[in-house]
Design a protein around this motif. Structure first.
Motif, PDB file in Angstrom:
ATOM      1  N   THR A  99       6.179  18.784   7.648  1.00  0.00           N
ATOM      2  CA  THR A  99       6.340  20.173   8.093  1.00  0.00           C
ATOM      3  C   THR A  99       7.266  20.938   7.146  1.00  0.00           C
ATOM      4  OG1 THR A  99       8.244  19.711   9.515  1.00  0.00           O
ATOM      5  CG2 THR A  99       6.044  19.411  10.465  1.00  0.00           C
ATOM      6  N   SER A 100       7.323  22.239   7.367  1.00  0.00           N
ATOM      7  CA  SER A 100       8.096  23.096   6.460  1.00  0.00           C
ATOM      8  C   SER A 100       9.590  22.843   6.525  1.00  0.00           C
ATOM      9  CB  SER A 100       7.820  24.565   6.791  1.00  0.00           C
ATOM     10  OG  SER A 100       8.197  24.851   8.137  1.00  0.00           O
TER      11      SER A 100
ATOM     12  N   LEU B  21       2.310  20.954   5.801  1.00  0.00           N
ATOM     13  CA  LEU B  21       2.055  22.074   6.704  1.00  0.00           C
ATOM     14  C   LEU B  21       3.097  23.168   6.509  1.00  0.00           C
ATOM     15  CD1 LEU B  21       1.417  20.058  10.009  1.00  0.00           C
ATOM     16  CD2 LEU B  21      -0.308  20.953   8.423  1.00  0.00           C
TER      17      LEU B  21
ATOM     18  N   GLU C 212       3.880  25.015   9.108  1.00  0.00           N
ATOM     19  CA  GLU C 212       4.512  25.112  10.428  1.00  0.00           C
ATOM     20  C   GLU C 212       5.778  24.254  10.478  1.00  0.00           C
ATOM     21  OE1 GLU C 212       0.523  26.551  10.646  1.00  0.00           O
ATOM     22  OE2 GLU C 212       1.243  24.581   9.998  1.00  0.00           O
ATOM     23  N   ASP C 213       6.682  24.574  11.404  1.00  0.00           N
ATOM     24  CA  ASP C 213       7.910  23.800  11.563  1.00  0.00           C
ATOM     25  C   ASP C 213       7.658  22.567  12.421  1.00  0.00           C
ATOM     26  OD1 ASP C 213       8.549  24.368  14.502  1.00  0.00           O
ATOM     27  OD2 ASP C 213       8.434  26.402  13.697  1.00  0.00           O
ATOM     28  N   GLY C 214       8.662  21.703  12.467  1.00  0.00           N
ATOM     29  CA  GLY C 214       8.515  20.435  13.169  1.00  0.00           C
ATOM     30  C   GLY C 214       8.358  20.569  14.669  1.00  0.00           C
TER      31      GLY C 214
ATOM     32  N   THR D  26       4.814  21.820  15.460  1.00  0.00           N
ATOM     33  CA  THR D  26       3.854  20.765  15.132  1.00  0.00           C
ATOM     34  C   THR D  26       3.878  19.658  16.180  1.00  0.00           C
ATOM     35  OG1 THR D  26       4.074  21.215  12.772  1.00  0.00           O
ATOM     36  CG2 THR D  26       3.190  19.068  13.394  1.00  0.00           C
TER      37      THR D  26
END
Length: 314
Positions: free
Chosen positions: A26-27, A77, A79-81, A84
């Motif tokens: 993730t990001s 990705l 998206e953040d953790g 996600t």
């Protein structure tokens, strides 16, 4: 005896299965070891990417690529953790995550829509119309529901916006819907206002026994300058304090055309204070007003506003 050792992995539990065949990055640096089976069953786009071997399954996935990492497929990705993990909980046979606010719901829906997870979006949509969200942030719910194409939820949220003045505080979700849709909502609010206000100057909706109410029977109070026809076909003089109550109700309904407005204790208290000056009205005004408002006025306001169409294309 050898010392007991505990293996530490960078993956977020419970997404740390050694048998997983995909790693999601993730990001914000979180990692999830997940099973391709669950991803591909949930997302047709990821199925194309992971099973059919396409590195660019659709324009929405520009920049998404599958690479190899430690014997597994890996995907980065944007998206953040937290988001996600919540989406993955819907993909897996786990209990659904707790989404406490509209920001959380919106983030999950946005990620699901990106990956084409329509079935799971339908499981999340009901969270939008929780009573607390509808009552406290109806305009946000309206904009989010329209953005994701949830027709029933959009219409329900529109009804709840009637409980607030037409031009309420700005909400950031308006940036995600066309100005034309917001304009249609304002038109809907205005039409509902006209429909609700009409009830305060036309008493044809009063029940058949309405002539027994004290404001039609009392001759000791000052009468309004106009007489009013009822459903029985007769014309009655009306006490001025009652017409003043209806005029105040009209002003309130003009701003907020909903049934809750006419039950406002302050609105009713003014009428009862005026009625208390009359010996005859004092003894009957509370019961008669309660019957009018609780059994008839609120229902008629709801009926009038429900008849107004929300003219919004989906």
């Amino acid at each position: 005896m050898s010392a007991l050792t505990l293996e530490v992995t960078p993956f977020r539990s419970p997404f740390d299965d050694q048998d997983a065949d995909v790693t999601l990055h993730t990001s914000d640096g979180a990692q999830f070891a997940v099973h391709k089976l669950f991803l591909t069953m949930s997302s047709p786009f990821l199925k194309r990417c992971l099973v059919l071997g396409s590195s660019s399954p659709s324009p929405a996935f520009e920049g998404l690529a599958v690479r190899q990492e430690g014997g597994r497929d890996a995907i980065d990705l944007v998206e953040d953790g937290v988001t996600t993990e919540r989406v993955l909980q819907y993909c897996y046979p786990f209990s659904n995550p707790i989404l406490e606010n509209l920001d959380d719901i919106q983030a999950v829906l946005e990620m699901m829509r990106k990956f084409g997870m329509k079935g799971m979006m339908n499981r999340v949509r009901s969270l939008l119309v929780q009573p607390s969200f509808l009552e406290e942030e109806p305009l946000r719910v309206f904009a989010i529901a329209y953005r994701f194409g949830f027709q029933a939820e959009t219409r329900l949220a529109a009804q709840y916006t009637l409980r607030s003045p037409m031009f309420g505080p700005y909400v950031k979700e308006l940036e995600h819907i066309p100005a034309s849709v917001y304009h249609k909502l304002l038109q809907y609010h205005r039409k509902c206002s006209v429909a609700a206000c009409s009830l305060t100057s036309d008493f044809s909706w009063f029940p058949a026994f309405a002539s027994r109410w004290v404001w039609f029977q009392c001759d000791d109070c000052v009468h309004h300058s106009l007489s009013w026809p009822l459903a029985d076909g007769k014309i009655y003089e009306v006490n001025a304090w009652f017409i003043e109550y209806m005029e105040r109700a009209r002003e309130a309904l003009r701003e907020r055309p909903c049934a809750k407005v006419v039950t406002d204790p302050l609105l009713i208290a003014e009428a009862l204070d005026a009625a208390a000056a009359c010996h005859m009205c004092r003894s009957a005004a509370y019961l008669d007003l309660s019957t009018l408002i609780g059994d008839h006025f609120t229902a008629e306001v709801e009926k009038a506003t429900e008849a107004v169409e929300l003219d919004i294309p989906f």
